[in-house]
Structures are given as C-alpha cells and as structure tokens.
Scaffold this active site. Sequence first.
Site, PDB file in Angstrom:
ATOM      1  N   SER A  99       0.821  -1.212   0.000  1.00 33.27           N
ATOM      2  CA  SER A  99       0.000   0.000   0.000  1.00 33.27           C
ATOM      3  C   SER A  99       0.854   1.261   0.000  1.00 33.27           C
ATOM      4  CB  SER A  99      -0.898   0.008   1.242  1.00 33.27           C
ATOM      5  OG  SER A  99      -1.533   1.256   1.380  1.00 33.27           O
ATOM      6  N   TYR A 106      -2.663   5.838  -5.001  1.00 34.35           N
ATOM      7  CA  TYR A 106      -3.803   6.734  -5.218  1.00 34.35           C
ATOM      8  C   TYR A 106      -3.272   7.893  -6.042  1.00 34.35           C
ATOM      9  CZ  TYR A 106      -6.315   4.412  -1.366  1.00 34.35           C
ATOM     10  OH  TYR A 106      -6.947   3.500  -0.560  1.00 34.35           O
ATOM     11  N   THR A 164      -5.569   2.700  -7.502  1.00 27.51           N
ATOM     12  CA  THR A 164      -6.877   2.493  -6.876  1.00 27.51           C
ATOM     13  C   THR A 164      -7.810   3.620  -7.286  1.00 27.51           C
ATOM     14  OG1 THR A 164      -5.859   1.345  -5.017  1.00 27.51           O
ATOM     15  CG2 THR A 164      -8.069   2.226  -4.655  1.00 27.51           C
ATOM     16  N   LYS A 222      -7.466  -0.833  -9.928  1.00 26.78           N
ATOM     17  CA  LYS A 222      -8.157  -1.502  -8.813  1.00 26.78           C
ATOM     18  C   LYS A 222      -9.419  -0.731  -8.443  1.00 26.78           C
ATOM     19  CE  LYS A 222      -7.348  -2.983  -4.018  1.00 26.78           C
ATOM     20  NZ  LYS A 222      -8.046  -2.041  -3.134  1.00 26.78           N
ATOM     21  N   HIS A 231     -13.337  -2.335  -2.518  1.00 35.02           N
ATOM     22  CA  HIS A 231     -12.440  -1.840  -1.468  1.00 35.02           C
ATOM     23  C   HIS A 231     -12.777  -2.491  -0.123  1.00 35.02           C
ATOM     24  CE1 HIS A 231      -9.524   1.669  -0.931  1.00 35.02           C
ATOM     25  NE2 HIS A 231      -9.641   1.217   0.302  1.00 35.02           N
TER      26      HIS A 231
HETATM   27  C1  LIG Z   1      -7.506  -2.096   6.850  1.00 30.21           C
HETATM   28  C2  LIG Z   1      -7.608  -1.966   5.366  1.00 30.21           C
HETATM   29  C3  LIG Z   1      -6.802  -1.045   4.720  1.00 30.21           C
HETATM   30  C4  LIG Z   1      -6.860  -0.932   3.338  1.00 30.21           C
HETATM   31  N1  LIG Z   1      -6.006  -0.081   2.713  1.00 30.21           N
HETATM   32  C5  LIG Z   1      -6.016   0.001   1.365  1.00 30.21           C
HETATM   33  C6  LIG Z   1      -5.086   0.827   0.700  1.00 30.21           C
HETATM   34  O1  LIG Z   1      -4.241   1.467   1.308  1.00 30.21           O
HETATM   35  N2  LIG Z   1      -5.171   0.885  -0.654  1.00 30.21           N
HETATM   36  C7  LIG Z   1      -6.103   0.180  -1.369  1.00 30.21           C
HETATM   37  O2  LIG Z   1      -6.150   0.263  -2.589  1.00 30.21           O
HETATM   38  N3  LIG Z   1      -6.977  -0.634  -0.746  1.00 30.21           N
HETATM   39  C8  LIG Z   1      -6.948  -0.740   0.598  1.00 30.21           C
HETATM   40  N4  LIG Z   1      -7.826  -1.579   1.211  1.00 30.21           N
HETATM   41  C9  LIG Z   1      -8.706  -2.435   0.403  1.00 30.21           C
HETATM   42  C10 LIG Z   1      -8.025  -3.773   0.092  1.00 30.21           C
HETATM   43  O3  LIG Z   1      -6.996  -3.602  -0.842  1.00 30.21           O
HETATM   44  C11 LIG Z   1      -8.998  -4.812  -0.488  1.00 30.21           C
HETATM   45  O4  LIG Z   1      -9.684  -4.241  -1.565  1.00 30.21           O
HETATM   46  C12 LIG Z   1      -9.984  -5.362   0.523  1.00 30.21           C
HETATM   47  O5  LIG Z   1      -9.417  -5.471   1.804  1.00 30.21           O
HETATM   48  C13 LIG Z   1     -10.461  -6.730   0.061  1.00 30.21           C
HETATM   49  O6  LIG Z   1     -11.393  -7.251   0.921  1.00 30.21           O
HETATM   50  P1  LIG Z   1     -11.087  -8.309   2.100  1.00 30.21           P
HETATM   51  O7  LIG Z   1     -10.526  -7.516   3.222  1.00 30.21           O
HETATM   52  O8  LIG Z   1     -12.441  -8.860   2.375  1.00 30.21           O
HETATM   53  O9  LIG Z   1     -10.121  -9.356   1.563  1.00 30.21           O
HETATM   54  C14 LIG Z   1      -7.779  -1.712   2.604  1.00 30.21           C
HETATM   55  C15 LIG Z   1      -8.597  -2.630   3.256  1.00 30.21           C
HETATM   56  C16 LIG Z   1      -8.513  -2.769   4.621  1.00 30.21           C
HETATM   57  C17 LIG Z   1      -9.381  -3.780   5.295  1.00 30.21           C
HETATM   58  C1  LIG Z   2      -5.362   5.192   4.849  1.00 30.87           C
HETATM   59  C2  LIG Z   2      -6.296   4.822   3.749  1.00 30.87           C
HETATM   60  C3  LIG Z   2      -5.966   5.648   2.552  1.00 30.87           C
HETATM   61  C4  LIG Z   2      -6.211   3.362   3.480  1.00 30.87           C
HETATM   62  C5  LIG Z   2      -7.412   2.758   2.844  1.00 30.87           C
HETATM   63  O1  LIG Z   2      -7.528   2.703   1.653  1.00 30.87           O
HETATM   64  C6  LIG Z   2      -8.430   2.150   3.662  1.00 30.87           C
HETATM   65  O2  LIG Z   2      -8.368   2.273   4.887  1.00 30.87           O
HETATM   66  O3  LIG Z   2      -9.346   1.534   3.115  1.00 30.87           O
END
Ligand SMILES: Cc1cc2nc3c(=O)[nH]c(=O)nc-3n(C[C@H](O)[C@H](O)[C@H](O)COP(=O)(O)O)c2cc1C
Ligand SMILES: CC(C)CC(=O)C(=O)O
Length: 361
Positions: free
Chosen positions: A105, A133, A159, A227, A251
């Site tokens: 990330s 991003y 993303t 994404k 997401h």
């Molecule tokens: C705690 C957390 C932080 C995330 N941070 C990002 C991120 O920084 N960038 C991003 O594109 N997606 C982020 N996501 C989305 C994940 O890439 C992904 O799409 C999602 O977690 C998939 O679902 P799952 O948790 O059910 O496997 C985040 C998801 C979670 C749960």
């Molecule tokens: C700090 C955020 C930009 C990370 C994210 O994408 C999320 O928490 O879903």
Amino acid sequence: MSGVIEELRHKAAARLDPVHRDFFDGGAGAETALAENERAFRRLALVPRVLRGAGDPDTGVRLLDDRASMPVVVSPTAFHRLAHPDGEHATARAAAAAGTVLITSMASTTPVAEVTAAARAVRDDAAVWFQLYLQPDPAVTDALAERALRAGCSALVVTADSPVFGRRARDDRNGFHDLPPWLAAENMRGLPGGPPDATRDIAMSPRLSWADLRRLREATPLPLVLKGVLHPQDARLALDEGVRAVIVSNHGGRQLDAAPAALDALPAVVAAVAGRIPVLLDGGVRCGADVVLALALGATAVGVGRPVVWGLAAEGEHGVRRVLEELREETAHVLTLCGAADCAAMTPDQVAVRGRGVGGC
Ligand SMILES: Cc1cc2nc3c(=O)[nH]c(=O)nc-3n(C[C@H](O)[C@H](O)[C@H](O)COP(=O)(O)O)c2cc1C
Ligand SMILES: CC(C)CC(=O)C(=O)O
C-alpha cells in the site's frame, strides 16, 4: 471461512487495540457491502467434474511479468505497524516465502524500498507491486511512481474507487482518524511541494479522471493495474487506456456501501474484457473454495486483505505465512475435487446458485 483464518481472526481480535481492530475490520456505512462480499460466495456452489484424470493440480499463475505460486495475491492494506511491530517487513517476507505477489500500500508504515528489500532478502525474484492513489498534484504522483520503480516494484496498482474517503462509522465512533505520532505513512515523506522531512497527507479527489491515468501511463515505464472496477464499461475504458489488468473490488466494503459484492460484479467485467487482460478480484475471499469460485467465473487470481492483517496481528510473519499456505493448500484441494488440472481449467458451468439446481451447458 477456513479454520486457520478463523483462528487467526479471533487471535488478532484479542491482541489488537479495539480501536485499531475496528479500523482493520470495519467498513463504510451500515457495512452492507462488507457483509455482502462474503455472503456472495456462500450463495454459490461448485459443481465438480469427475473422472478427468487431471492429476495433482498446478496452482501457479502468470500475472503480468510475474509468476505466483497460487492464484492468491496480497491486496494492499494500510498501516501494518498498527497490527504488529514488524509491520510490512513481516508481510513482505511472508508473501515472498509463499511465492506470491505482494501489492504494497501507498499508505504503508514502512517505505516501499524497505518493503521490496525485505521481500528480496527471502527470494531474489519476489514480486512486489505498488498501490497508488493518483494525487491531484501530478508531480507527487510521479515522485511516488518513481520511488516504486527504483525500489524494484514490477507494477503500479492504481486504486480508482476512492474519489473521496469512505464514511466509516466505527472509526467515527472511536475518533480514529490518524496514526499515532510514532507511526507515519512513510511513502508520503519528502515529496515535492512538501516539507523535506515531513509526510504529506494522502489526498483523494473527485476531479481525477481517465486523463490523469493516461498521463501516468505515459510518465512511467511500469505496467498499470486498475483496482476498484465494478462497472463493465469502466473495464472497457481501462483496456482502451492500455491498463494491463483490472481488479474487481469494492475496497473491502470501505468506500461505497451500496456497491455490489465484488463476486457479483465479476462476470460482467470478465465478459467486457473478453480475455484480453487478466481480471483479478478481491473482497470476501476466506477459503480455497472462494478462490476456486472466482476462478470458475473468470478471474485469473484473487486478492486477500483482512485475512493477511489478521495473520499479521495474531502471529506476525508466521501468521501471514499460515494464511497464504492454507489458502494455497485449500485451493489445490478444491481444484482436485473439481477435476481441474490447473487454475484455468475451471469453467462457469461449474458454478451453480444454491437451491436452484444445476444448469450446465
Ligand atoms: C484495513 C484496510 C486497509 C486498506 N487499505 C487500502 C489501501 O491502502 N489501498 C487500497 O487500494 N486498498 C486498501 N484496502 C482495500 C483492500 O486492498 C482490499 O480491496 C480489501 O481489503 C479486500 O477485501 P477483504 O478484506 O475482504 O479481503 C484496505 C482494506 C482494509 C481492510
Ligand atoms: C489510509 C487509507 C488511505 C487506506 C485505505 O484505503 C483504507 O483504509 O481503506
């Protein structure tokens, strides 16, 4: 849910500060999209084929110019040092040891160059993709892309589902809107237009458009992955823009709560792309059968977000290893039971809606 992942989820919940647990586990709004991601898999069944003599299945897949030992990659999640002191170092080592792609990330608490170094210390050819991003200031976007390139990342995962930050009730209730002072989003340090040693905030903007993506594609030699695609027309536009893969994702239910489950959006995107680029999916994948359902519906691979964070919070590097190894073993087992020789052998006629009989073709 796989027993191992369930065990690690419980262990993580007991170890994490409840405010951080809510950040990792929570979703936007009423958490409908979050719940639906998992539920969508439970609505479907796999219809095995018999007597195919397929042998032991090959779980390997090619993803752009990288090979993964399994059709499961690590989706990008923010702030790993909130989950465990070893943070992204541990995740990188575990993904490399499992032989799969880590999408690290932009909001990592470890600089990308350290993430790739940790992965490469385990395996020379470890594949790390950088999630980005798009920033309103193109000079900042380009500086981040350049950092990822120099760190040895082999793709940029843009993303696109976050024109604005999702409204997350748990974080609002807990007043969690920032990292504690001893942690920072390290990739945001020392960027153009900001103070030399301080970190900038990650900006989100509804003004960003396909033109910004096109500009980035022309500015970087790295292949772009998009994404957060849910609409088939956006998948077609991504193809037109030279994007090399798309990730069907809501997401993890953290942005638009009214969005469909990722699995429900997959078939239309697969049809739109018509085999020209790989389609990946993330959201709700919790066991090998979920992986194989997505493959049967046309995904090349899936991503896991929360299961990796649970493994990390529960047992550090070892926990992430356990999550990935369990998913690989379960995937191989389910492919065998379905009569498939490899990940590409699963077909949509092997998916049935529970309670509605088996159609086939
Ligand atoms: C705690 C957390 C932080 C995330 N941070 C990002 C991120 O920084 N960038 C991003 O594109 N997606 C982020 N996501 C989305 C994940 O890439 C992904 O799409 C999602 O977690 C998939 O679902 P799952 O948790 O059910 O496997 C985040 C998801 C979670 C749960
Ligand atoms: C700090 C955020 C930009 C990370 C994210 O994408 C999320 O928490 O879903």
